[in-house]
Design a protein around this motif. Sequence first.
Motif, PDB file in Angstrom:
ATOM      1  N   ILE A  58       0.750  -1.216   0.074  1.00 29.10           N
ATOM      2  CA  ILE A  58      -0.051   0.065   0.101  1.00 29.10           C
ATOM      3  C   ILE A  58       0.866   1.268   0.062  1.00 29.10           C
ATOM      4  O   ILE A  58       0.319   2.211  -0.372  1.00 29.10           O
ATOM      5  CB  ILE A  58      -0.842   0.112   1.090  1.00 29.10           C
ATOM      6  N   ASP A  59       2.217   1.099   0.292  1.00 30.93           N
ATOM      7  CA  ASP A  59       2.823   2.296   0.508  1.00 30.93           C
ATOM      8  C   ASP A  59       4.115   2.348  -0.528  1.00 30.93           C
ATOM      9  O   ASP A  59       4.978   3.250  -0.296  1.00 30.93           O
ATOM     10  CB  ASP A  59       3.432   2.768   1.990  1.00 30.93           C
ATOM     11  N   VAL A  60       4.031   1.501  -1.335  1.00 28.98           N
ATOM     12  CA  VAL A  60       4.958   1.261  -2.537  1.00 28.98           C
ATOM     13  C   VAL A  60       5.371   2.585  -3.194  1.00 28.98           C
ATOM     14  O   VAL A  60       4.298   3.355  -3.422  1.00 28.98           O
ATOM     15  CB  VAL A  60       4.902  -0.142  -3.180  1.00 28.98           C
ATOM     16  N   VAL A  61       6.543   2.707  -3.510  1.00 28.85           N
ATOM     17  CA  VAL A  61       6.907   3.951  -4.424  1.00 28.85           C
ATOM     18  C   VAL A  61       7.704   3.339  -5.735  1.00 28.85           C
ATOM     19  O   VAL A  61       8.596   2.424  -5.254  1.00 28.85           O
ATOM     20  CB  VAL A  61       8.083   4.840  -3.576  1.00 28.85           C
ATOM     21  N   ARG A  62       7.150   3.661  -6.851  1.00 29.71           N
ATOM     22  CA  ARG A  62       7.887   3.228  -7.911  1.00 29.71           C
ATOM     23  C   ARG A  62       8.570   3.995  -8.736  1.00 29.71           C
ATOM     24  O   ARG A  62       8.179   5.451  -8.731  1.00 29.71           O
ATOM     25  CB  ARG A  62       6.892   2.404  -8.868  1.00 29.71           C
ATOM     26  N   TYR A  63       9.588   3.724  -9.583  1.00 29.67           N
ATOM     27  CA  TYR A  63      10.420   4.388 -10.200  1.00 29.67           C
ATOM     28  C   TYR A  63      10.623   4.036 -11.761  1.00 29.67           C
ATOM     29  O   TYR A  63      10.533   3.007 -11.966  1.00 29.67           O
ATOM     30  CB  TYR A  63      11.743   4.754  -9.616  1.00 29.67           C
ATOM     31  N   ASP A  64      10.984   5.292 -12.405  1.00 24.98           N
ATOM     32  CA  ASP A  64      11.509   5.225 -13.921  1.00 24.98           C
ATOM     33  C   ASP A  64      13.010   5.659 -14.073  1.00 24.98           C
ATOM     34  O   ASP A  64      13.472   6.290 -13.604  1.00 24.98           O
ATOM     35  CB  ASP A  64      10.606   6.092 -14.895  1.00 24.98           C
ATOM     36  N   ILE A  65      13.893   4.392 -14.443  1.00 28.14           N
ATOM     37  CA  ILE A  65      14.997   4.707 -14.616  1.00 28.14           C
ATOM     38  C   ILE A  65      15.472   4.483 -16.125  1.00 28.14           C
ATOM     39  O   ILE A  65      15.284   3.456 -16.812  1.00 28.14           O
ATOM     40  CB  ILE A  65      15.810   3.665 -13.891  1.00 28.14           C
ATOM     41  N   LEU A  66      16.118   5.501 -16.736  1.00 23.57           N
ATOM     42  CA  LEU A  66      16.879   5.335 -17.822  1.00 23.57           C
ATOM     43  C   LEU A  66      18.308   5.440 -17.870  1.00 23.57           C
ATOM     44  O   LEU A  66      18.750   6.741 -17.423  1.00 23.57           O
ATOM     45  CB  LEU A  66      15.986   6.408 -19.072  1.00 23.57           C
ATOM     46  N   ALA A  67      19.100   4.483 -17.861  1.00 21.36           N
ATOM     47  CA  ALA A  67      20.412   4.566 -17.726  1.00 21.36           C
ATOM     48  C   ALA A  67      21.233   4.036 -18.935  1.00 21.36           C
ATOM     49  O   ALA A  67      20.935   2.941 -19.324  1.00 21.36           O
ATOM     50  CB  ALA A  67      21.084   4.034 -16.457  1.00 21.36           C
ATOM     51  N   LYS A  68      22.271   4.723 -19.328  1.00 20.53           N
ATOM     52  CA  LYS A  68      22.992   4.441 -20.464  1.00 20.53           C
ATOM     53  C   LYS A  68      24.567   4.530 -20.228  1.00 20.53           C
ATOM     54  O   LYS A  68      25.181   5.420 -19.946  1.00 20.53           O
ATOM     55  CB  LYS A  68      22.534   5.070 -21.677  1.00 20.53           C
ATOM     56  N   ALA A  69      25.265   3.173 -20.728  1.00 18.82           N
ATOM     57  CA  ALA A  69      26.534   3.406 -20.710  1.00 18.82           C
ATOM     58  C   ALA A  69      27.274   3.842 -21.844  1.00 18.82           C
ATOM     59  O   ALA A  69      26.701   4.033 -22.818  1.00 18.82           O
ATOM     60  CB  ALA A  69      27.329   1.890 -20.302  1.00 18.82           C
ATOM     61  N   ALA A  70      28.581   4.375 -21.739  1.00 18.20           N
ATOM     62  CA  ALA A  70      29.207   5.007 -22.789  1.00 18.20           C
ATOM     63  C   ALA A  70      29.543   3.915 -24.072  1.00 18.20           C
ATOM     64  O   ALA A  70      29.592   4.383 -25.186  1.00 18.20           O
ATOM     65  CB  ALA A  70      30.353   5.601 -22.482  1.00 18.20           C
ATOM     66  N   ALA A  71      29.509   2.796 -23.524  1.00 15.47           N
ATOM     67  CA  ALA A  71      29.810   1.645 -24.571  1.00 15.47           C
ATOM     68  C   ALA A  71      29.400   0.435 -23.924  1.00 15.47           C
ATOM     69  O   ALA A  71      29.119   0.258 -22.893  1.00 15.47           O
ATOM     70  CB  ALA A  71      31.481   1.423 -24.938  1.00 15.47           C
ATOM     71  N   PRO A  72      29.010  -0.631 -24.758  1.00 19.23           N
ATOM     72  CA  PRO A  72      28.804  -2.017 -24.258  1.00 19.23           C
ATOM     73  C   PRO A  72      29.670  -2.456 -23.147  1.00 19.23           C
ATOM     74  O   PRO A  72      30.902  -2.598 -23.197  1.00 19.23           O
ATOM     75  CB  PRO A  72      28.922  -2.975 -25.558  1.00 19.23           C
ATOM     76  N   VAL A  73      28.956  -3.186 -22.303  1.00 17.04           N
ATOM     77  CA  VAL A  73      29.745  -3.463 -21.010  1.00 17.04           C
ATOM     78  C   VAL A  73      29.258  -5.052 -20.562  1.00 17.04           C
ATOM     79  O   VAL A  73      28.127  -5.390 -21.192  1.00 17.04           O
ATOM     80  CB  VAL A  73      29.848  -2.754 -19.772  1.00 17.04           C
ATOM     81  N   THR A  74      29.999  -5.669 -19.848  1.00 20.61           N
ATOM     82  CA  THR A  74      29.412  -7.212 -19.223  1.00 20.61           C
ATOM     83  C   THR A  74      28.175  -6.691 -18.473  1.00 20.61           C
ATOM     84  O   THR A  74      28.041  -5.730 -17.725  1.00 20.61           O
ATOM     85  CB  THR A  74      30.395  -7.763 -18.465  1.00 20.61           C
ATOM     86  N   LEU A  75      27.543  -7.776 -18.175  1.00 22.29           N
ATOM     87  CA  LEU A  75      26.403  -7.880 -17.154  1.00 22.29           C
ATOM     88  C   LEU A  75      26.904  -7.500 -15.745  1.00 22.29           C
ATOM     89  O   LEU A  75      26.043  -6.872 -15.056  1.00 22.29           O
ATOM     90  CB  LEU A  75      25.467  -9.309 -17.315  1.00 22.29           C
ATOM     91  N   ALA A  76      27.981  -8.184 -15.368  1.00 23.46           N
ATOM     92  CA  ALA A  76      28.526  -7.705 -13.996  1.00 23.46           C
ATOM     93  C   ALA A  76      29.089  -6.207 -13.945  1.00 23.46           C
ATOM     94  O   ALA A  76      28.549  -5.741 -13.041  1.00 23.46           O
ATOM     95  CB  ALA A  76      29.826  -8.632 -13.746  1.00 23.46           C
ATOM     96  N   GLN A  77      29.333  -5.456 -15.060  1.00 20.24           N
ATOM     97  CA  GLN A  77      29.544  -4.293 -15.026  1.00 20.24           C
ATOM     98  C   GLN A  77      28.376  -3.367 -14.901  1.00 20.24           C
ATOM     99  O   GLN A  77      28.097  -2.453 -14.362  1.00 20.24           O
ATOM    100  CB  GLN A  77      30.400  -3.737 -16.147  1.00 20.24           C
ATOM    101  N   LEU A  78      27.273  -3.772 -15.695  1.00 18.89           N
ATOM    102  CA  LEU A  78      25.949  -2.916 -15.541  1.00 18.89           C
ATOM    103  C   LEU A  78      25.431  -3.327 -14.196  1.00 18.89           C
ATOM    104  O   LEU A  78      24.875  -2.061 -13.657  1.00 18.89           O
ATOM    105  CB  LEU A  78      24.975  -3.821 -16.325  1.00 18.89           C
TER     106      LEU A  78
END
Length: 258
Positions: free
Chosen positions: A89-109
Amino acid sequence: MRSCTQLGVAVAYSVVGACGFGGLAAGQSFDVASVKISQHAPRDYRFDTSPDSVTVYSAPLGACIRWAYGFHQSQRYWLEGPSWMEPGIDVVRYDILAKAAAPVTLAQLRLMMRSLLAERWKLVVHRESRVIPVYVLSVGKSGPNLRISREDGGGAPVPMPGGVEFVGADMWQLVEEIGLQVAAPIVDETSLTRRYDFSVENLMRYADYAVPIPGSRAADFGPAYDQALHKLGLQLKMQRRPTNVLVVDHIEKTPTEN
């Protein structure tokens, strides 16, 4: 594009050990990032990644933290923090748009997401070892009854009239399928590292084994899965184990401006 549910953790013990809870390496930050409290409806929930980006709509912050630290979304028991981080009932939801300068690994993301959470939400966490109930997925006494697959990848479960079919799936994808329907985190101790073709019987055949969850309308299908997995030579048993739990020391509801 990979979805959040495809990027969870097969074995939290091993992934947490690989990702760690320590400091971030230099340069592990997104090149650009926009974050805000979401105006989207909960049904619009979306969490996608590509090799150079993370896109989130209408997500509770607990989901973002779990992803950043290598936990599966079903593993709420392994993250402790304010109630508004999780659906309710008290949840707060968010929008996130994030971009790296170049492709990276999943661990780096994941590391970049940790950096973003610390920068914009002032997230501070620490690790504790606690003894909690977990479901242990293991091989039965007669050994596994799984067919090694000729497929290189995929493995997403496909609903069938008699149950759910997996083609080219690893054990993580089985854990992922089970994880959202049981009342405790899952630890994979099968030591099975190949990809397999197999099917899991319809759980309704074993509905009588499900147990009510106190204070909830939902049921814990762990015992039902245990029965359904017997034909695969696997078992799912609840045990109490010392487990690394991520505890939120500080977090702010309103992220800093873009």
